[in-house]
Design a protein around this motif. Sequence first.
Motif, mmCIF file in Angstrom:
data_model
loop_
_atom_site.group_PDB
_atom_site.id
_atom_site.type_symbol
_atom_site.label_atom_id
_atom_site.label_comp_id
_atom_site.label_asym_id
_atom_site.label_seq_id
_atom_site.Cartn_x
_atom_site.Cartn_y
_atom_site.Cartn_z
ATOM 1 N N PHE A 454 44.904 -22.209 30.396
ATOM 2 C CA PHE A 454 44.734 -23.514 31.037
ATOM 3 C C PHE A 454 43.260 -23.834 31.274
ATOM 4 O O PHE A 454 42.814 -24.977 31.073
ATOM 5 N N SER A 455 42.495 -22.827 31.701
ATOM 6 C CA SER A 455 41.085 -23.054 32.043
ATOM 7 C C SER A 455 40.162 -22.999 30.834
ATOM 8 O O SER A 455 38.957 -23.204 30.967
ATOM 9 N N LYS A 456 40.739 -22.717 29.663
ATOM 10 C CA LYS A 456 39.937 -22.611 28.434
ATOM 11 C C LYS A 456 38.794 -21.601 28.618
ATOM 12 O O LYS A 456 37.613 -21.920 28.454
ATOM 13 N N ASP A 457 39.170 -20.392 28.940
ATOM 14 C CA ASP A 457 38.236 -19.314 29.247
ATOM 15 C C ASP A 457 37.409 -18.944 28.013
ATOM 16 O O ASP A 457 37.897 -18.320 27.077
ATOM 17 N N LYS A 458 36.129 -19.319 28.026
ATOM 18 C CA LYS A 458 35.245 -19.065 26.887
ATOM 19 C C LYS A 458 34.809 -17.598 26.809
ATOM 20 O O LYS A 458 34.347 -17.132 25.761
ATOM 21 N N GLY A 459 34.968 -16.872 27.906
ATOM 22 C CA GLY A 459 34.534 -15.490 27.916
ATOM 23 C C GLY A 459 35.372 -14.569 27.059
ATOM 24 O O GLY A 459 34.953 -13.441 26.757
ATOM 25 N N LEU A 460 36.557 -15.019 26.660
ATOM 26 C CA LEU A 460 37.432 -14.211 25.821
ATOM 27 C C LEU A 460 37.352 -14.600 24.353
ATOM 28 O O LEU A 460 38.089 -14.086 23.525
ATOM 29 N N GLU A 461 36.445 -15.515 24.040
ATOM 30 C CA GLU A 461 36.219 -15.880 22.653
ATOM 31 C C GLU A 461 35.192 -14.940 22.020
ATOM 32 O O GLU A 461 34.432 -14.271 22.717
ATOM 33 N N LYS A 462 35.173 -14.890 20.715
ATOM 34 C CA LYS A 462 34.235 -14.010 20.012
ATOM 35 C C LYS A 462 32.806 -14.466 20.282
ATOM 36 O O LYS A 462 32.486 -15.652 20.175
ATOM 37 N N GLU A 463 31.947 -13.508 20.597
ATOM 38 C CA GLU A 463 30.555 -13.828 20.895
ATOM 39 C C GLU A 463 29.742 -13.985 19.616
ATOM 40 O O GLU A 463 30.024 -13.344 18.601
ATOM 41 N N SER A 464 28.725 -14.800 19.700
ATOM 42 C CA SER A 464 27.844 -14.994 18.552
ATOM 43 C C SER A 464 26.943 -13.774 18.388
ATOM 44 O O SER A 464 26.697 -13.018 19.338
ATOM 45 N N ALA A 465 26.435 -13.607 17.192
ATOM 46 C CA ALA A 465 25.505 -12.504 16.928
ATOM 47 C C ALA A 465 24.247 -12.651 17.773
ATOM 48 O O ALA A 465 23.660 -11.653 18.213
ATOM 49 N N ALA A 466 23.855 -13.889 18.059
ATOM 50 C CA ALA A 466 22.650 -14.135 18.858
ATOM 51 C C ALA A 466 22.836 -13.655 20.297
ATOM 52 O O ALA A 466 21.912 -13.086 20.895
ATOM 53 N N ILE A 467 24.022 -13.877 20.839
ATOM 54 C CA ILE A 467 24.319 -13.416 22.201
ATOM 55 C C ILE A 467 24.274 -11.889 22.253
ATOM 56 O O ILE A 467 23.642 -11.291 23.145
ATOM 57 N N VAL A 468 24.950 -11.254 21.320
ATOM 58 C CA VAL A 468 25.000 -9.783 21.290
ATOM 59 C C VAL A 468 23.596 -9.209 21.182
ATOM 60 O O VAL A 468 23.224 -8.277 21.913
ATOM 61 N N GLU A 469 22.795 -9.760 20.293
ATOM 62 C CA GLU A 469 21.442 -9.250 20.084
ATOM 63 C C GLU A 469 20.562 -9.483 21.310
ATOM 64 O O GLU A 469 19.772 -8.609 21.691
ATOM 65 N N HIS A 470 20.683 -10.655 21.929
ATOM 66 C CA HIS A 470 19.868 -10.958 23.112
ATOM 67 C C HIS A 470 20.110 -9.945 24.216
ATOM 68 O O HIS A 470 19.141 -9.404 24.796
ATOM 69 N N PHE A 471 21.377 -9.657 24.521
ATOM 70 C CA PHE A 471 21.667 -8.752 25.624
ATOM 71 C C PHE A 471 21.352 -7.286 25.268
ATOM 72 O O PHE A 471 20.998 -6.502 26.143
ATOM 73 N N ARG A 472 21.456 -6.955 23.994
ATOM 74 C CA ARG A 472 21.060 -5.606 23.571
ATOM 75 C C ARG A 472 19.554 -5.412 23.802
ATOM 76 O O ARG A 472 19.119 -4.387 24.351
#
Length: 498
Positions: A454-472
């Motif tokens: 219902f809330s369209k939870d974006k946190g459970l969607e696949k993350e972009s490569a840019a997000i993964v790399e930034h936090f790494r």
Amino acid sequence: MKNTKQANPPRQNGLFRGGLKALYRTLTVVAVLFSASAASAEETHSPNILWIIAEDMSPDLACYGNKVVTTPNIDSLAAKGMRFSNVFTTAPACSPSRTALATGVYQTTLDAHHMRYSSELRSNLPKAVKVLPELMRENGYYTGNIKGICGTGTGKDDWQFNVPGKSWDTHSWKELSKRQPFFAQINSSQSHRGFSSTKNIAKEKIKIPPYYPDHPVSRHDWAGYYNEINKFDRQVGDILKRLETEDLAKNTIVCVFADHGRPMIRGKNWLYDSGTQIPLVIYFPEGMKKPKAYQAGKTNTELLSAIDLVAETVLMAGGKIPAWMQGRSFLRKNSKPRNYIHTAVDRIGNVDTCSRAIRSDRFKYIRNFKTPGSINECTTAYRRASHSIYHLLNIMEDKNLLTPAQAQLLKPLADEELYDLVNDPYETVNLIGNKDLESIHNKLKEQMAEWIEFSKDKGLEKESAAIVEHFREYGKTTMKSRAKSIQKRRLSVEKYFE
């Protein structure tokens, strides 16, 4: 004003007609000025609204039963105002929580759920969504995020989205107080780490939660936190005095609360009550018109989300809650109580987590979609450099000195957790697998799944490569920059075991 127009006016000569026209013009000007004056007077009757926000503070106040702290100013405000005992933030960390507080919408819905995005990776708000200062301006309010007042006021926003245009009108109290009605927030960093002193705190009276070792290191850490709460209370007192001195108190609604729970291992950054439950005190001055459900001197025990305060604040200003807002009113005659509280945590710096929780008045269900390690292991570089209890747990584990509840903080996270909050308020006994609670487990799991959809939870969607790399990279950089501080903190704890 009486109507000066006669039903059958006599015939007038030119001179008299001219004088009468002049009189009409004068009366018209007076009427316009009177109308403008009345409108201005009516505007001043719109209440000012002031949020005073603590950082990283659970309901650890005397008015919530804490016998170690000294918080007379907030206690007094609660005694003549209204105290709320079951309020929870949408996230257990500052930036995702404040993202929701800025809009009345869950950070997971806004795709702004991680903590510490780079500026280029932040999302734009959906077109319909507006920040609270903008909504308040639409209702005739001047807005401010105040800096430098009564020894506090950081001006902190920490929103994890791109700010659409203008946010606040001012950061100056002097400017704000001249423009009424106003909506303002004053943010205090007092209860955030680091703690400056343990002075005037009776360490022997501190009740240490069972998942921490009852050790001088723990007591010193908690004493520092409690001392900062005392300082925050004095700041609140100074702000309230300022309102009195400037003749603003009688027309200012005051809300005192925190952005999330206490800054401790298993508190901040985690979905236990110690990370998401906050105090909330709301005070309406005497003589001011109050909502139907507001009861001075009483305690409200309903389940509330912090974003409900956003919705209620819009109503305090005379506005309407937008259809897109997920917060709801709680002080109105037609307010609908919540059956559940939903909370979420995603990436926190270098810690790659993704968990969701649903809480009723008695039970809490947590689903850990990612299990990157133990609670103690999932500690950011900043926290390893500033949290002595992190090192205490590791050292005592090596020496086989931990109780089962304490040792649990060093074991891998379970996929699912279920707690009976009445019989186990510290959330230490995971009831997953208990056949007597199978129906409750399934019900909460089902409700969580419905909310995610219902809330369209974006946190459970696949993350972009840019997000993964930034936090790494963020993790690598912060671990390197804080390596010496982490080692220094470890050595300070090791001294107790020499």
